[in-house]
Design a protein around this motif. Structure first.
Motif, PDB file in Angstrom:
ATOM      1  N   ILE A 214       0.412  48.450 -61.552  1.00 23.87           N
ATOM      2  CA  ILE A 214       0.537  48.647 -63.067  1.00 23.87           C
ATOM      3  C   ILE A 214       1.834  48.917 -63.768  1.00 23.87           C
ATOM      4  O   ILE A 214       2.288  48.413 -64.807  1.00 23.87           O
ATOM      5  N   ALA A 215       2.448  49.858 -62.950  1.00 23.58           N
ATOM      6  CA  ALA A 215       3.948  50.394 -63.364  1.00 23.58           C
ATOM      7  C   ALA A 215       4.854  49.142 -63.422  1.00 23.58           C
ATOM      8  O   ALA A 215       5.880  48.800 -64.101  1.00 23.58           O
ATOM      9  N   LEU A 216       4.508  48.390 -62.414  1.00 24.42           N
ATOM     10  CA  LEU A 216       5.500  47.235 -62.108  1.00 24.42           C
ATOM     11  C   LEU A 216       5.335  46.091 -63.451  1.00 24.42           C
ATOM     12  O   LEU A 216       6.431  45.902 -63.634  1.00 24.42           O
ATOM     13  N   ASN A 220       8.033  45.147 -65.932  1.00 26.03           N
ATOM     14  CA  ASN A 220       8.503  44.029 -66.269  1.00 26.03           C
ATOM     15  C   ASN A 220       8.471  43.341 -67.805  1.00 26.03           C
ATOM     16  O   ASN A 220       9.079  42.660 -68.400  1.00 26.03           O
ATOM     17  N   ALA A 221       7.250  43.783 -68.322  1.00 30.32           N
ATOM     18  CA  ALA A 221       7.165  43.764 -69.813  1.00 30.32           C
ATOM     19  C   ALA A 221       7.951  44.177 -70.592  1.00 30.32           C
ATOM     20  O   ALA A 221       8.568  43.456 -71.606  1.00 30.32           O
ATOM     21  N   ALA A 222       8.372  45.246 -70.122  1.00 28.41           N
ATOM     22  CA  ALA A 222       9.455  46.006 -71.209  1.00 28.41           C
ATOM     23  C   ALA A 222      10.767  45.442 -70.997  1.00 28.41           C
ATOM     24  O   ALA A 222      11.557  45.077 -72.092  1.00 28.41           O
ATOM     25  N   LEU A 227      14.731  42.180 -73.583  1.00 27.82           N
ATOM     26  CA  LEU A 227      15.722  40.962 -73.785  1.00 27.82           C
ATOM     27  C   LEU A 227      15.548  40.176 -75.264  1.00 27.82           C
ATOM     28  O   LEU A 227      16.434  39.842 -75.992  1.00 27.82           O
ATOM     29  N   ALA A 228      14.015  40.051 -75.444  1.00 27.32           N
ATOM     30  CA  ALA A 228      13.926  39.356 -76.857  1.00 27.32           C
ATOM     31  C   ALA A 228      14.217  40.130 -77.855  1.00 27.32           C
ATOM     32  O   ALA A 228      14.556  39.769 -78.880  1.00 27.32           O
ATOM     33  N   ALA A 229      13.952  41.417 -77.925  1.00 27.89           N
ATOM     34  CA  ALA A 229      14.559  42.438 -78.969  1.00 27.89           C
ATOM     35  C   ALA A 229      16.012  42.059 -79.161  1.00 27.89           C
ATOM     36  O   ALA A 229      16.676  42.146 -80.275  1.00 27.89           O
ATOM     37  N   ALA A 230      16.932  42.037 -77.993  1.00 28.43           N
ATOM     38  CA  ALA A 230      18.218  42.112 -78.015  1.00 28.43           C
ATOM     39  C   ALA A 230      18.722  40.695 -78.818  1.00 28.43           C
ATOM     40  O   ALA A 230      19.857  40.727 -79.237  1.00 28.43           O
ATOM     41  N   SER A 231      17.952  39.702 -78.803  1.00 27.10           N
ATOM     42  CA  SER A 231      18.198  38.603 -79.422  1.00 27.10           C
ATOM     43  C   SER A 231      18.503  38.353 -80.849  1.00 27.10           C
ATOM     44  O   SER A 231      18.990  37.866 -81.402  1.00 27.10           O
ATOM     45  N   ALA A 239       6.814  36.449 -80.139  1.00 30.35           N
ATOM     46  CA  ALA A 239       6.245  35.632 -79.243  1.00 30.35           C
ATOM     47  C   ALA A 239       6.264  36.221 -77.845  1.00 30.35           C
ATOM     48  O   ALA A 239       4.959  36.013 -77.087  1.00 30.35           O
ATOM     49  N   VAL A 240       7.082  36.944 -77.353  1.00 32.60           N
ATOM     50  CA  VAL A 240       7.154  37.535 -76.236  1.00 32.60           C
ATOM     51  C   VAL A 240       6.165  38.680 -75.883  1.00 32.60           C
ATOM     52  O   VAL A 240       5.291  38.649 -75.043  1.00 32.60           O
TER      53      VAL A 240
END
Length: 304
Positions: A214-216, A220-222, A227-231, A239-240
């Motif tokens: 669950i934590a994994l 991974n989702a975060a 990365l998508a937010a940093a774009s 979308a992500v």
């Protein structure tokens, strides 16, 4: 009712505004958003599964209480003074809670659990106490996997349930996620990067167990959402986030062993290394290879 009481009644925030306000504050805390971070209405509406209008009203309510701040022109931002975290209630039966969380994810993924359930349904099905069921539903609601129905019961959000849909999801992600690292507005937040490195190192050092999956997944989702937010591209971020919601139940139950956890973490860290070195093309190539490898792993696991 007097005119004064009528005015007071109209000014009182609705139940939806109060619930959305609390949800937004929980997102700010759980994702450790830095002061000054823009709170995009589109992304929040998508995350909370509502339209932009109630999100805007909730942000206005939070601004009136100085929990977020309104921009000089428009929009809302995380307040300069971080909100004081709510005192967390004592964790009830953590092992039971994690086991129930994972059991629900497995049954939902396998189609054994209906789209709509009540607390009593889950208590009877899993022989669980109400506090444990409520805690699990609250955690699932925080990651937008379930939504409370008006009045009574809970509704699970749609999931990616078949092999073709999984393949399409990975192909879609391979198209958009590496491209996000090449966006002209890409900017990596040093605080987020440091937090990601810490979480990955902790995952590498953690003794493996079924419930660690669950934590994994949430880590991974975060990572991919960060990365998508940093774009700097709000549409890519939405979308992500949508893909992560659809994939959540299918990925909570990790079946690839601890060695693959190590590979996954090291690939993420290698991507961060390239980004911090300013090598965005190399980072995008690594991210594409990472997603292609994950897609192949999923296909092989379903074929056996």
């Amino acid at each position: 009712m007097t005119q004064k009481n009528s005015v007071t009644e109209k000014a009182r925030p609705s139940r939806l505004q109060r619930e959305l306000s609390a949800a937004i504050m929980e997102l700010i805390r759980s994702e450790r958003l830095a002061p000054g971070t823009r709170l995009a209405e589109v992304a929040l509406a998508e995350r909370l599964q509502v339209s932009r209008t109630p999100v805007r009203a909730a942000l206005k309510l939070l601004a009136s209480r100085k929990l977020v701040r309104a921009g000089a022109r428009r929009g809302y931002f995380v307040a300069d003074t971080a909100p004081v975290p709510h005192k967390a209630p004592p964790r009830l039966s953590p092992d039971d809670t994690d086991r129930l969380f994972l059991a629900i994810a497995r049954d939902r993924r396998a189609g054994r659990l209906a789209d709509e359930v009540s607390e009593r349904d889950l208590m009877q099905r899993y022989d669980a106490t109400r506090p444990v069921v409520q805690r699990v539903l609250t955690r699932l609601a925080e990651v937008a996997a379930v939504q409370r129905k008006p009045g009574h019961g809970w509704r699970f959000q749609p999931i990616i349930a078949d092999a073709q849909a999984r393949d399409e999801s990975y192909r879609y992600r391979i198209l958009i996620e590496p491209a996000g690292l090449l966006e002209p507005g890409f900017r990596l937040d040093p605080a987020w990067t440091a937090d990601m490195r810490r979480r990955h190192q902790e995952m590498l050092a953690m003794p493996w167990s079924d419930t660690a999956s669950i934590a994994l997944y949430e880590m991974n989702a975060a990572f991919h959402e960060g990365l998508a937010a940093a774009s700097g591209n709000r549409y890519l971020l939405v979308a992500v986030q949508q893909q992560n919601r659809l994939r959540r139940f299918g990925n909570y139950d990790w079946t690839f062993g601890h060695q693959r956890v190590i590979v996954n973490c090291r690939e993420h860290l290698a991507i961060l290394d390239q980004l911090e070195a300013g090598q965005h093309e190399a980072a995008a190539a690594l991210l594409r290879r990472h997603l292609e490898g994950a897609a192949k792993l999923k296909r092989r696991s379903k074929a056996t």
